[in-house]
Design an enzyme around this catalytic site. Structure first.
Site, mmCIF file in Angstrom:
data_model
loop_
_atom_site.group_PDB
_atom_site.id
_atom_site.type_symbol
_atom_site.label_atom_id
_atom_site.label_comp_id
_atom_site.label_asym_id
_atom_site.label_seq_id
_atom_site.Cartn_x
_atom_site.Cartn_y
_atom_site.Cartn_z
ATOM 1 N N ASP A 475 0.762 -1.016 -0.107
ATOM 2 C CA ASP A 475 -0.087 -0.110 -0.094
ATOM 3 C C ASP A 475 0.932 1.156 0.268
ATOM 4 O OD1 ASP A 475 -2.262 1.317 -0.380
ATOM 5 O OD2 ASP A 475 -2.977 1.252 2.046
ATOM 6 N N LYS A 477 2.289 4.864 -0.893
ATOM 7 C CA LYS A 477 1.696 5.883 -1.428
ATOM 8 C C LYS A 477 1.969 7.207 -0.416
ATOM 9 C CE LYS A 477 -2.706 4.815 0.346
ATOM 10 N NZ LYS A 477 -4.389 4.898 0.286
ATOM 11 N N ASN A 480 0.750 7.234 3.136
ATOM 12 C CA ASN A 480 1.170 6.449 3.811
ATOM 13 C C ASN A 480 2.741 6.327 4.345
ATOM 14 O OD1 ASN A 480 -1.072 4.894 4.156
ATOM 15 N ND2 ASN A 480 -0.762 3.354 2.984
ATOM 16 N N ASP A 493 0.467 2.338 8.287
ATOM 17 C CA ASP A 493 -0.581 1.692 7.888
ATOM 18 C C ASP A 493 -0.207 0.585 7.072
ATOM 19 O OD1 ASP A 493 -2.912 0.960 7.163
ATOM 20 O OD2 ASP A 493 -3.656 2.889 6.285
ATOM 21 N N THR A 512 -3.987 0.441 -3.453
ATOM 22 C CA THR A 512 -4.607 1.715 -3.885
ATOM 23 C C THR A 512 -4.653 1.700 -5.412
ATOM 24 O OG1 THR A 512 -3.707 2.781 -1.853
ATOM 25 C CG2 THR A 512 -4.653 4.072 -3.680
#
Ligand code: 6J7
Length: 662
Positions: A475, A477, A480, A493, A512
Site C-alpha cells: 500500500d 503512496k 502512508n 498503515d 490503491t
C-alpha cells in the site's frame, strides 16, 4: 471381592486374546510366517528364492475418466450412525490410515444390510467384495470350523476384500439379528482414486504456485507430486532439530514456522527467520552436510502441514535446481517485539486525547499523551470493530498488528501495543509530528530530484527490512509516509501488509488503484516485486505531484496500468536517471523488475539515480533531510490537517471473538 475383580480382569484378557488371535489369523493369511514361507518356497530375508512369488493385484478396476469416479451413491444415515461407522474405521488396523476426507466419503456411501440370527454373512473360501461395519447385534467368526472370536457393534469385518481380490479367510455368522452397513470394492476404489486424483491435482496446483518450482516442466512436477507425502505437525513441534541427522525436504503447504539457531552448544537458540506457505526448508542436510543446521519449529496454533520428500527423491528431482542448490542464508536474528514491560502495564485510561491527526472510514487517529508524563505523546489509531467486520478486514487487521509489532526499523512507524473494548480496536503507535508526506507534496506541488531521492531512499530502507523478512507491504503512496520531527519518512498503515515468505505468491487484490501492479489487476498472483512496481509509481508522483496512471474511476486507471509505462510520456521535471529507474521498476513482467533480480533490492540502491547517495548516512540518521518540519513540542499537531469531531458512535462488535489477540 478380590476373586470377582480378578475374574473380571481375566474375562477382559480373554476377549483381548480372542481379538488378537483373529487379527493374527488375518495377517497370517496375507503375510505367511517364515516357516510357511520356507514350505511355500517363497523368499525370506537372506534366503535364495526357489519359486516365483505370487503377485497380489491391487490395481483398481477403474480408469481415469470412468463416470463412477465422478459420483458415488450416498445413503442417508443419522449422526449417531455416522459416528459409529467413523469410529469403527478408525479402530481398524487396515482402514485407520485413510485420509479424513476418504473416511467421510466411505461413511456416506455405506448402505444398510440386515441378517437374521444364524445366517452366514461371509463364507470362508468365497470371493468377497464387501466390507461391513456392525451397527447392532452379534456375530461369531470361525475358521475351518474352529471358533476364533465374537464381535459386537462398532466392528469392521471383511475389509481385505476391498483392498484386492481375495477369498474370504474366515466365516462370519450372525448370532443375533444384525444390522450392518456395507460398501463394495468398486465404490471404495472410486473414492480412493477420486480423492487421490484430487490430491494430485491440488499438490500440482500448489507446486505451480511456488516460484521455485513453477517453471519446471509438468512432467517433472508430476514426478515430484508422486513422491510427496503430506505431514501435519502441531504447535510447538520441532519439525527439524539442529544437529540431528536429516533425510527429508519440506515444502510448507499450510501454516507458519520459525527457524531458530544456536550459535554454540551452550547458547540459547535465536529466531532467524519465519517461513510460511510455499516456503521450503531442509535442503542443507540433503546436500552433503547430513546434519541439520538449524531448528524449524511450528509457530502456528493451528499447526503446520508440509509436503515431504525423502532424500532419494530430493536428489533425483530437486537437488540440482539452482535456486535450491545455491540458496544462501543471511542469519540475522529477528528482533523481538517492542511490547516491553512499560507498555504492557498501560491501560486506555492512562492516555488523554489532545487532537485528531486523521479520519477515515475505519475510524480515526488521535494524538494522545500519557497522563502521568505529558512529554510522552503517541498516535492512537482507533478502529471501529463493526467496520472491520462489515468490510471483512479481520485478517488484515491481525496481519497489521503482527507485522508492526515485529518490525523494528527506523523507516517504519513503531507499534507499541494494542487495546480493545466492545466497539473499537486501539493501536498505540509512534507519532510522527512532521505530518504526512502527502500533505507536504500537496502544498509544494512536487519535489525536486534530490528530495524525491531522499524519500524514495527511506522507502527502499523500509522495503529492505520488510522484504528480508518475507513481508510484502502492498500500500505504498505518499499518504502512508509520515515525517518524523527530523524530517525522515516512515512507512505507516500496514493493513495490507502480509508475510508471504520468500519466492511465494499471494492472490488477494489489494492496494490503491493508482499504485497496484498489473499482475494484481490480472489476478495472476503477486509477490514482493509488486512493491517495486509501486516504488516506481511513488517516484513519479513525488516528482510530478500525480501518479502516472490515473483515470476518473478505478477501472480506467486499471486499463491505463495494463497498457504499460511505455505509454507514459515523462515530463521534463523527471530527470533522465529517474526516468530510467522508474521504467525499470515498472516493468509489466515482475521477473524483469529491478529489485526482483539476483541481487535483489541492492540493484535499486546501485542504480545511477542513487549515485553518490549516502545510504549509510540515511541509515544512521546523519543525513540532512530535504525538509525540516516545524515541530514546537511533543504535542504540536500543526503539521496535520484539521479534522472534525467524531460522528456518532458505532454499534458494538458481533462478539465472534476474532479480536482476542488485541
Ligand atoms: Br529457512 C532457513 N534459514 C536458515 C538459516 O538462516 N540458516 C540455516 N542454517 N538454515 C536455515 N534455514 C533452513 C534450511 O533449509 O533450515 C533448515 C534446517 O535444516 C536448513 O536446512 P537443514 O540444515 O537441512
Amino acid at each position: 471381592e478380590r476373586i470377582r475383580e480378578l475374574e473380571c480382569i481375566l474375562a477382559e484378557k480373554d476377549e483381548e486374546i480372542e481379538e488378537l488371535k483373529a487379527k493374527l489369523d488375518k495377517f497370517q493369511s496375507i503375510f505367511p510366517t517364515a516357516t510357511q514361507q520356507r514350505h511355500l518356497g517363497t523368499f525370506g530375508a537372506g534366503m535364495p528364492r526357489t519359486q516365483r512369488a505370487q503377485g497380489i493385484s491391487a490395481e483398481p478396476n477403474l480408469v481415469i475418466g470412468d463416470p463412477s469416479l465422478a459420483q458415488v451413491r450416498t445413503y442417508a444415515k443419522s449422526e449417531k450412525t455416522k459416528t459409529l461407522i467413523r469410529q469403527a474405521i478408525l479402530e481398524n488396523d487396515f482402514m485407520k490410515h485413510l485420509e479424513d476426507c476418504q473416511i467421510e466419503e466411505i461413511v456416506d456411501c455405506m448402505y444398510p444390510v440386515e441378517y437374521s440370527n444364524g445366517s452366514c454373512i461371509i463364507k470362508e473360501g468365497d470371493v468377497g467384495s464387501l466390507v461391513y461395519v456392525l451397527e447392532d447385534g452379534k456375530v461369531a467368526v470361525t475358521k475351518a470350523g474352529a471358533h476364533l472370536c465374537n464381535m459386537g457393534e462398532g466392528k469392521v469385518f471383511g475389509e481385505l476384500a476391498i483392498l484386492y481380490n481375495c477369498t474370504r479367510t474366515a466365516t462370519v455368522k450372525a448370532t443375533t439379528n444384525v444390522r450392518l452397513w456395507a460398501i463394495d470394492r468398486h465404490c471404495f476404489q472410486a473414492i480412493m482414486m477420486r480423492t487421490g486424483l484430487l490430491k494430485h491435482t491440488e499438490y500440482l496446483e500448489f507446486l505451480t504456485s511456488v516460484p521455485t518450482f513453477s517453471k519446471l516442466d509438468e512432467d517433472l512436477l508430476r514426478r515430484i507430486v508422486d513422491v510427496m507425502e503430506e505431514c501435519h505437525f502441531e504447535y510447538g513441534d520441532y519439525i527439524i532439530r539442529q544437529g540431528a541427522i536429516g533425510d527429508t525436504f519440506y515444502i510448507i503447504s499450510k501454516g507458519n514456522v520459525q527457524v531458530t539457531k544456536r550459535k554454540s552448544a551452550s547458547s540459547e537458540p535465536v529466531v532467524i527467520r519465519k517461513l510460511a506457505k510455499g516456503d521450503w526448508f531442509g535442503e542443507r542436510a540433503l546436500q552433503g552436510e547430513d546434519m541439520r543446521t538449524a531448528n524449524v519449529v511450528v509457530d502456528d496454533t493451528e499447526g503446520v502441514t508440509c509436503l515431504v520428500i525423502d532424500r532419494q527423491s530430493f536428489t533425483q528431482l530437486i537437488g540440482d535446481l539452482d535456486s535450491v542448490k545455491q540458496k544462501k542464508y543471511d542469519e540475522v536474528p529477528v528482533q523481538n517485539s517492542k511490547s516491553d514491560g512499560f507498555y504492557v502495564g498501560l491501560t486506555l485510561e492512562d492516555f488523554t486525547a489532545i487532537d485528531t491527526l486523521g479520519v477515515g472510514g475505519f475510524g480515526r487517529v488521535e494524538l494522545v499523551e500519557l497522563k502521568n508524563d505529558i512529554t510522552k505523546t503517541y498516535a492512537m489509531k482507533v478502529l471501529k470493530k463493526r467496520h472491520i467486520v462489515d468490510t471483512r478486514q479481520q485478517e488484515h487487521i491481525k496481519n497489521e498488528k503482527a507485522i508492526m509489532m515485529e518490525c523494528q526499523s527506523d523507516f517504519i512507524v513503531k507499534m507499541y501495543r494494542t487495546f480493545r473494548d466492545t466497539k473499537y480496536i486501539y493501536m498505540l503507535l509512534e507519532c510522527c509530528l512532521g505530518g504526512e508526506l502527502w500533505t507536504v507534496l500537496r502544498d509544494k506541488g512536487h519535489f525536486d530530484d534530490s528530495a524525491a531521492r531522499f524519500y524514495t531512499g527511506c522507502v527502499v530502507e523500509a522495503f529492505t527490512y520488510m522484504h528480508s523478512r518475507g513481508i510484502i507491504y502492498r500500500d505504498l503512496k505518499p499518504e502512508n509516509l509520515l515525517l518524523d520531527t527530523r524530517g525522515y519518512a516512515k512507512l505507516v498503515d500496514f493493513g495490507f501488509a502480509k508475510r508471504i515468505g520468500f519466492s511465494r505468491k499471494t492472490w488477494t487484490f489489494c492496494g490503491t488503484p493508482e499504485y497496484v501492479a498489473p499482475e494484481i489487476i490480472l489476478n495472476k498472483g503477486h509477490d514482493l516485486s509488486a512493491d517495486y512496481w509501486s516504488l516506481g509509481i511513488l517516484m513519479y508522483e513525488l516528482m510530478t505531484g500525480s501518479p502516472p496512471f490515473s483515470g476518473s474511476d478505478p477501472m480506467k486507471t486499471y486499463n491505463q496500468i495494463l497498457k504499460g509505462i511505455d505509454m507514459i510520456e515523462f515530463p521534463k521535471k523527471i530527470s533522465k536517471n529517474a526516468q530510467s529507474l522508474i521504467r525499470k521498476l515498472c516493468r509489466d513482467n515482475p521477473s524483469e523488475r529491478l529489485g526482483n533480480q539476483r541481487n535483489g533490492i541492492k540493484d535499486i540502491q546501485k542504480h545511477k539515480w542513487f549515485d553518490g547517495f549516502h545510504w549509510v548516512g540515511l541509515r544512521k540518521g546523519s543525513m540532512s533531510p530535504p525538509i525540516k518540519p516545524q515541530v514546537s513540542s511533543s504535542s504540536d499537531s500543526s503539521n496535520f490537517d484539521k479534522f472534525p469531531e467524531d460522528e456518532e458512535e458505532p454499534p458494538p462488535d458481533d462478539l465472534s471473538g476474532w479480536d482476542v489477540d488485541f
